[in-house]
Design an enzyme around this catalytic site. Structure first.
Site, PDB file in Angstrom:
ATOM      1  N   LYS A  79       1.249  -1.093  -0.279  1.00 58.81           N
ATOM      2  CA  LYS A  79      -0.306   0.172  -0.464  1.00 58.81           C
ATOM      3  C   LYS A  79       0.807   1.075  -0.104  1.00 58.81           C
ATOM      4  CE  LYS A  79      -4.012   1.649   3.080  1.00 58.81           C
ATOM      5  NZ  LYS A  79      -4.425   1.101   4.408  1.00 58.81           N
ATOM      6  N   SER A 154      -9.675   1.308   3.104  1.00 55.36           N
ATOM      7  CA  SER A 154      -9.355   2.009   2.508  1.00 55.36           C
ATOM      8  C   SER A 154      -7.951   1.875   1.705  1.00 55.36           C
ATOM      9  CB  SER A 154      -8.339   3.034   3.090  1.00 55.36           C
ATOM     10  OG  SER A 154      -7.127   2.753   4.618  1.00 55.36           O
ATOM     11  N   SER A 178      -9.644  -0.633   7.475  1.00 51.03           N
ATOM     12  CA  SER A 178      -9.725  -0.782   5.643  1.00 51.03           C
ATOM     13  C   SER A 178      -7.961  -1.920   5.340  1.00 51.03           C
ATOM     14  CB  SER A 178      -8.170  -0.012   5.562  1.00 51.03           C
ATOM     15  OG  SER A 178      -8.652   1.892   6.226  1.00 51.03           O
TER      16      SER A 178
END
Lengths: 488, 100
Positions: A79, A154, A178
Site C-alpha cells: 500500500k 482504504s 481498511s
C-alpha cells in the site's frame, strides 16, 4: 504455467520444480498490473525495473541453492503509505508530491530480507481515510468483480490487485477496517493482526493508537505466511509487542475440534444489514460446526457506540499526526503565499483532499480547548467499555464470527454525499481496532454476483485461532477459489 | 440542534493551518454539526470513573541498550525539501513579519 490468480504456494511449487523462474513470474506480474491499470487502477506506481533486478538476484540465489524464506521470489504489492528507500510514497495525496523515501518501513524491510519482490505501490483513500478508495488524488480503484463498484477501502488497491490475480499477496493497513472491508468487497483474504504485532515504523501515521499493518492473499495459509514474515518486535516502534511470532500453519489441523466460536447477537441484529449477507455468514457458521466447532451466543452491548467512538479518536489523532505536512521538509509547497502562516495554510489546503481536510477539522475541533474532555476523553472512556465487552465475550469463546461489512461492494458515488453513511460502513470492523484485537476477513459466498466477507476476531495476540478457522473453512469449501471473471 | 457557527469553523481552520474558501467553510460547519450530533449518542453512557484507553494493548515503556545507529543521511533528507540551501530548509521570512 500461467501465474495469474496463482497462490503463493503454487508459485513456490513452480519455482521449486524449475517450471518457472522468478524473472518470469515477476515479468508476468508487472505485465498484468500494467494491462489492468486502465480498467482497475490498482496501482499508483510500479517498480518494474527494480523488481526485475530483484528477481534476477532471487533466481541467482536459487541456482546456488540458497533460498531465504518461503517467500523468496514471491511478488508482493505494498500500500502506498509504507515507505521503501529510494521509492516515492504518496499516501494518494498531492501533499506528498515528489517525496522519495530515504528509508524503508520495517514491514517492507522484512519482506525484502525474506526475498519477496516488491512490485509496486497500491492505490488507497488519501491518507487511508475512507472506505471506498474513491478519495485518492490519483483517481479511484475499481472492483475487479464489477467495474461500476468500489473495491472498498482504504486499502482498495491492494485488495483489487490480489482479486484481479495480479499478485498473490499485498500489504495493507487497517485503522477501522481498511484491510478487512476491501478484502470482503473483493473476495480475498485480509488480516489485521493484533495492534503492535507488526511494527508501524515507516507506515505514514493516520491514527496511531488504531493503525496496524496486515496482509491480503488468496488463502488463509498464504496470508498467515506473509503475516509471519512481517510480524515481530521492532525497537523502532515503542508500541511494538515483544512477543514471539508463532508458525501459524502448525495449528492448521483441518478440523475445528475443541474450538468455541462466539456469535455476537448485536452484529446480527444491527440496522441496515443486508439479509442475504447474514444468510451467507450463517451458512458458513453451519460449516464451522460441521468441522467440529462449538458455537455460543455472546453479547457486545457497546457495539452501537463503536462508530462514534472510533471517529472521535481517529479524527483527533489524525489531526495531530497530519500537522507534520507543512510544506517545509517534503512534499508540496504553495507557491502563492506571503509569510510563513499563509504558506502553511495554503500548502495544506492545496495539498490535502476534501475528506482529509474534513477529518482534520473534526479532529482539531474535538481536541481544541474546552472540548477535549467532552469528546476525546469521553471517547477513550467508551473505548474501555468496548474493550471490556470483548474481554467478557472471550471468557466463553475462542474467536468471534461476524459479517465483515453490512453489505456487498457499493457503487461509486453511493456514499460520497453524506460522510456519515460512509463512516457507518465500518460498523463491524472498527470495534476490533478500538480493542486492538486481530481480525481476518474471508470470502464466504456471493450475493448478486458480488463477494460476501465473513470476519473472525481473535483474542489479543491470538492470530492463530482466526487463521486456523479460516483455513479449515477453505479446506472444506471453494468460495476462495472463485475469482473475478472465473466460471462457476 | 446547532453546535457550530461560522466563526468557530474559521477558528478551527486557523488552528489546523487550513485555508478554506467561504463555500468550504459553510459546508464544513454543516458537516461538523452533523458529526457532533451523531457522536452525542456517547452521552447516553455514564462513564464516571471509567479509566480512558489511550492504548489498546497495555505495555510498559520498553527499554533497550543505548547504542548509536547511523542516522538518515542528511543529504538524502534535505533532498525532499521544496526549497533548501546547503543543509538547511528554506522557509518564508518569519522575523519582523505579521504572519507570526
Amino acid at each position: 504455467m500461467s501465474t495469474a490468480f496463482a497462490t503463493i504456494d503454487e508459485l513456490r511449487t513452480a519455482l521449486d520444480s524449475g517450471k518457472s523462474s522468478v524473472v518470469e513470474i515477476v515479468t508476468d506480474c508487472i505485465e498484468r498490473a500494467e494491462a489492468s491499470q486502465d480498467s482497475i487502477h490498482a496501482f499508483i506506481g510500479l517498480r518494474a525495473a527494480g523488481a526485475i533486478d530483484d528477481a534476477k538476484r532471487a533466481d541467482a540465489r536459487r541456482a546456488s541453492g540458497e533460498v531465504l524464506s518461503p517467500l523468496d521470489g514471491i511478488p508482493v504489492a505494498i500500500k502506498d503509505n509504507m515507505v521503501q528507500a529510494g521509492e516515492p510514497t504518496t499516501c494518494a495525496s498531492r501533499i506528498l508530491e515528489g517525496f522519495v523515501s530515504p528509508y524503508t518501513a520495517t514491514a517492507v524491510e522484512r519482506l525484502e530480507r525474506a526475498g519477496a519482490i516488491i512490485i509496486g505501490r497500491t492505490n488507497m483513500d488519501e491518507f487511508a481515510m475512507g472506505s471506498s478508495t474513491e478519495h485518492s488524488h490519483f483517481g479511484p480503484t475499481r472492483n475487479p468483480w464489477d467495474l461500476t463498484r468500489t473495491p472498498g477501502g482504504s486499502s482498495g488497491g491492494s485488495a483489487a490487485a490480489v482479486a484481479a490475480g495480479i499478485v498473490p499477496a499485498a500489504l495493507g493497513s487497517d485503522t477501522g477496517g481498511s484491510i478487512r472491508q476491501p478484502a470482503a468487497f473483493c473476495g480475498v483474504v485480509g488480516m489485521k493482526p493484533t495492534y503492535g504485532r507488526v511494527s508501524r515504523w515507516g507506515l505514514v501515521a493516520f491514527a496511531s493508537s488504531l493503525d496496524q499493518i496486515g496482509a491480503f492473499a488468496r488463502t488463509a495459509r498464504d496470508c498467515a505466511e506473509v503475516i509471519e514474515v512481517i510480524a515481530g518486535h521492532d525497537h523502532r516502534d515503542s508500541t511494538s509487542i515483544p512477543a514471539p511470532v508463532p508458525h501459524y500453519a502448525e495449528s492448521f489441523h483441518g478440523d475445528l475440534n475443541g474450538v468455541t466460536l462466539g456469535i455476537p447477537t448485536e452484529y446480527f441484529e444491527a440496522e441496515g444489514v443486508d439479509s442475504d449477507v447474514l444468510e451467507s455468514v450463517r451458512a458458513a457458521i453451519g460449516q464451522f460446526e460441521k468441522a467440529g466447532a462449538k458455537t455460543v451466543e455472546v453479547s457486545l452491548p457497546h457495539t452501537r457506540y463503536a462508530i462514534a467512538t472510533y471517529y472521535l479518536i481517529a479524527n483527533a489523532e489524525a489531526s495531530s499526526n497530519l500537522a507534520r505536512f507543512d510544506g517545509v521538509r517534503y512534499g508540496h509547497r504553495s507557491r502563492d503565499a506571503n509569510g510563513l502562516t499563509q504558506m502553511y495554510r495554503k500548502t495544506r489546503s492545496e495539498g490535502f483532499g476534501t475528506e482529509v481536510q474534513r477529518r482534520i477539522v473534526l479532529g482539531t475541533y474535538v481536541l481544541s480547548a474546552g472540548y477535549y474532555d467532552a469528546y476525546y476523553r469521553k471517547a477513550q472512556q467508551v473505548r474501555t467499555l468496548v474493550r471490556s465487552d470483548f474481554e467478557r465475550a472471550f471468557e466463553t469463546c475462542d474467536a468471534l464470527v461476524t459479517p465483515t461489512s453490512p453489505e456487498v461492494a457499493f457503487a461509486f458515488g453511493d456514499k460520497t454525499d453524506d460522510p456519515l453513511t460512509m463512516y457507518l460502513s465500518d460498523i463491524y470492523t472498527a470495534s476490533a481496532n478500538l480493542a486492538g484485537i486481530p481480525g481476518v476477513s474471508i470470502p464466504c459466498g456471493r450475493v448478486g454476483g458480488l463477494p460476501v466477507g465473513l470476519q473472525l476476531l481473535g483474542k489479543p495476540l491470538d492470530e492463530t485461532t482466526p487463521l486456523r478457522v479460516a483455513d479449515a473453512y477453505q479446506r472444506a469449501t471453494d468460495h476462495h477459489l472463485h475469482h473475478a471473471g472465473s466460471s462457476e | 440542534m446547532s453546535h457550530i457557527n461560522r466563526s468557530q469553523i474559521d477558528r478551527v481552520a486557523e488552528l489546523a493551518r487550513l485555508s478554506l474558501s467561504d463555500e468550504e467553510a459553510d459546508r464544513l460547519s454543516i458537516e461538523l454539526d452533523s458529526f457532533l450530533g451523531y457522536v452525542e449518542t456517547l452521552n447516553e453512557l455514564n462513564t464516571e470513573g471509567i479509566v480512558p484507553t489511550s492504548h489498546p494493548i497495555p505495555l510498559s515503556t520498553p527499554m533497550r541498550d543505548d547504542l548509536p545507529e547511523p542516522p538518515i543521511d542528511p543529504e538524502l533528507a534535505i533532498r525532499n525539501a521544496p526549497e533548501s540551501a546547503g543543509s538547511a530548509f528554506v522557509v518564508p521570512k518569519v522575523i519582523d513579519s505579521e504572519s507570526l
